[in-house]
Design a protein around this motif. Sequence first.
Motif, PDB file in Angstrom:
ATOM      1  N   LEU A 355    -100.390 -41.448  42.608  1.00 58.15           N
ATOM      2  CA  LEU A 355    -101.513 -42.376  42.486  1.00 58.15           C
ATOM      3  C   LEU A 355    -101.258 -43.483  41.473  1.00 58.15           C
ATOM      4  O   LEU A 355    -102.038 -44.442  41.388  1.00 58.15           O
ATOM      5  CB  LEU A 355    -102.793 -41.614  42.130  1.00 58.15           C
ATOM      6  N   HIS A 356    -100.171 -43.376  40.715  1.00 59.01           N
ATOM      7  CA  HIS A 356     -99.805 -44.451  39.794  1.00 59.01           C
ATOM      8  C   HIS A 356     -98.707 -45.341  40.370  1.00 59.01           C
ATOM      9  O   HIS A 356     -98.334 -46.334  39.743  1.00 59.01           O
ATOM     10  CB  HIS A 356     -99.349 -43.863  38.453  1.00 59.01           C
ATOM     11  N   ALA A 357     -98.167 -44.986  41.541  1.00 53.98           N
ATOM     12  CA  ALA A 357     -97.079 -45.755  42.141  1.00 53.98           C
ATOM     13  C   ALA A 357     -97.574 -47.117  42.616  1.00 53.98           C
ATOM     14  O   ALA A 357     -98.752 -47.300  42.934  1.00 53.98           O
ATOM     15  CB  ALA A 357     -96.476 -44.983  43.309  1.00 53.98           C
ATOM     16  N   ALA A 358     -96.666 -48.071  42.693  1.00 55.75           N
ATOM     17  CA  ALA A 358     -97.038 -49.417  43.134  1.00 55.75           C
ATOM     18  C   ALA A 358     -97.457 -49.427  44.596  1.00 55.75           C
ATOM     19  O   ALA A 358     -98.279 -50.252  45.002  1.00 55.75           O
ATOM     20  CB  ALA A 358     -95.864 -50.368  42.914  1.00 55.75           C
ATOM     21  N   SER A 359     -96.891 -48.539  45.406  1.00 57.53           N
ATOM     22  CA  SER A 359     -97.221 -48.458  46.826  1.00 57.53           C
ATOM     23  C   SER A 359     -98.019 -47.195  47.109  1.00 57.53           C
ATOM     24  O   SER A 359     -97.844 -46.168  46.450  1.00 57.53           O
ATOM     25  CB  SER A 359     -95.947 -48.456  47.672  1.00 57.53           C
ATOM     26  N   SER A 360     -98.857 -47.263  48.127  1.00 60.49           N
ATOM     27  CA  SER A 360     -99.665 -46.112  48.516  1.00 60.49           C
ATOM     28  C   SER A 360     -98.904 -45.131  49.415  1.00 60.49           C
ATOM     29  O   SER A 360     -99.428 -44.083  49.776  1.00 60.49           O
ATOM     30  CB  SER A 360    -100.918 -46.594  49.262  1.00 60.49           C
ATOM     31  N   ARG A 361     -97.686 -45.450  49.800  1.00 62.68           N
ATOM     32  CA  ARG A 361     -96.969 -44.690  50.836  1.00 62.68           C
ATOM     33  C   ARG A 361     -96.867 -43.207  50.519  1.00 62.68           C
ATOM     34  O   ARG A 361     -97.192 -42.363  51.355  1.00 62.68           O
ATOM     35  CB  ARG A 361     -95.573 -45.292  51.050  1.00 62.68           C
ATOM     36  N   ASN A 362     -96.399 -42.848  49.332  1.00 65.39           N
ATOM     37  CA  ASN A 362     -96.178 -41.434  49.051  1.00 65.39           C
ATOM     38  C   ASN A 362     -97.486 -40.652  48.963  1.00 65.39           C
ATOM     39  O   ASN A 362     -97.552 -39.494  49.384  1.00 65.39           O
ATOM     40  CB  ASN A 362     -95.370 -41.264  47.762  1.00 65.39           C
ATOM     41  N   PHE A 363     -98.516 -41.270  48.427  1.00 66.16           N
ATOM     42  CA  PHE A 363     -99.806 -40.581  48.401  1.00 66.16           C
ATOM     43  C   PHE A 363    -100.308 -40.337  49.817  1.00 66.16           C
ATOM     44  O   PHE A 363    -100.737 -39.236  50.164  1.00 66.16           O
ATOM     45  CB  PHE A 363    -100.835 -41.391  47.604  1.00 66.16           C
ATOM     46  N   LEU A 364    -100.246 -41.354  50.648  1.00 66.11           N
ATOM     47  CA  LEU A 364    -100.722 -41.212  52.025  1.00 66.11           C
ATOM     48  C   LEU A 364     -99.882 -40.201  52.806  1.00 66.11           C
ATOM     49  O   LEU A 364    -100.412 -39.404  53.586  1.00 66.11           O
ATOM     50  CB  LEU A 364    -100.702 -42.571  52.725  1.00 66.11           C
TER      51      LEU A 364
END
Length: 426
Positions: A355-364
Amino acid sequence: MNGHWLKSSTLWRSVALLGVIGLIGAVLLMWRAPIAPIERPSGFTTAQLQRGARVVEAGDCAVCHTRPGGHYLAGGLPLVTPFGTLFSTNITPDAQTGIGQWSLPAFERAMRQGIARDGHFLYPAFPYVHYRRMSDADIADAYAYLMSGPAVQAPPEQNRMNFPMNIRPLVAFWNLLFLHGEPMQPDTQRSEAWNRGRYLVDGPGHCAGCHSPLNLIGAEKSAHYLQGGSVDGWQAPSLVGMGQRANPWSREQLLGYLRAEVVDGHGTPAGPMRPVSLSLARLPVSDAAAISEYLLSLEGPQAVTETMPNTATLDAATQTSGALLFASACAGCHGPAAPMRQIDGRPPLERTSALHAASSRNFLKTVLEGLPATPGSPGPVMPAFAASLDHAQLAALAAYLRHQARPDQPWTDLSSTLEALRQDSQ
C-alpha cells in the motif's frame, strides 16, 4: 574496361570470401559439441549432499523445476516470457528424461555457459548468467545432491516460443552480447557476512533476474542493477535504498520478510516472492541475515526527506464504499480487533509495503489472487477475491486503503491496472 572488370571481379570474390568466413564463424558460434553420457554417479558423502541441498535451495531450483502437483524437480512448470512460453525441464537423475547421464563437466557447462549435455543451447530463462558466478565447489555440491535424488521419468513439455526465438542457435548471439562475469571474489574491505550476502544475491539467488529491468531482448540492464523489474504480472520492487525510504526497512524486518514471516510495517511475501522466501526459510538463518546486510548496504539515488503530507481528499462515495468493503471482506483478519492480528502479528494494512508502493499493481494482485496455503509450511493464508469483487468494488477498496496509507499520493493507475490484470487472467 578489362582492367575495371578484373577489379570488380576481385572485389566480389573478396566479398564472397568474407561472407563464407562469416557464415563459417556463425556456424561455429552456434554449434557446441555434445559431452559423452555417463552412468549415473554415486558414492557422494553425507557432508557433500548436505552442502548440495543448501546450494539447490539457495538457487531456488524447485521454484521453477517443480510444477504444482508434480514431482520434486521433475519440471513442467510453464514460464511465460515476452517471447513465448517455456516449460522447465526435468533435473532429476532419470537417464532418459532428466540429467542422469550428465557428467560433472556437462553440468558445469550448463551452469556456466547455458549449454546442455547434447550441445543444444538453453534459453536465458535458466539463469546461467548468474550461476556462472558460483564457486566450483558449490556447483559440484549441487550436482552431487541432484544426482542423489529419486529419478523421475517426466518427458519435457513442448515450448511455445515466438519466431525468431524458437530458433535455439540464436541464443549463441545473445550469449556473445550478455554472458559475462566469472566466479565471484570476496571484497576484503567488507565483512564475511556482506560477502556471503552478495554471493547469494548475485550468484545462486539470481535476484537481479526479477528485480532489475530487462531490455528488448530479455537481458538485464546492468546500469539499473536491482532497481526493480517485473515477473508474472507482479512488480518486483527496487532493492536499492531500502533503508532510506519513507517506509524504511530495518535489518530485522528484512530478515523476517526473507524468511516468509509476517513483518510489522511491511507485511509478508506474496506472488512469485512467496516460494523464494519459503526456500530461504529452510536455509540457515545466517544466509538470510547475510542477504539483509548486503541489500541494506545498497544506497538509492538519494535519501528520502520526510515532509508534511499534502493530504488529498477522498470523495464521499468512495470513502463509504471502501469502508463497507473493508468491514465485510477484510476486517475479519485485518481489522484492529481481528484475532489474526494477535495470532501471527500481521500489521495494519496501511503499514504494508504494497500500500506504500508507487503502483497499485501488487496490492491488486494480492487481493485478486490471495495468498494460498503452502502444504507443510507455516504462514498466513488469504482467500482470492477475483470472483467476489467486481472492478468498481476493487477500485473503491484500493483507493480507500491507499488513502489511509498515503493520503498525499492517491493511486492514479487503478482503473488501467485492474483492466490489464483482468485481461491477463483470462
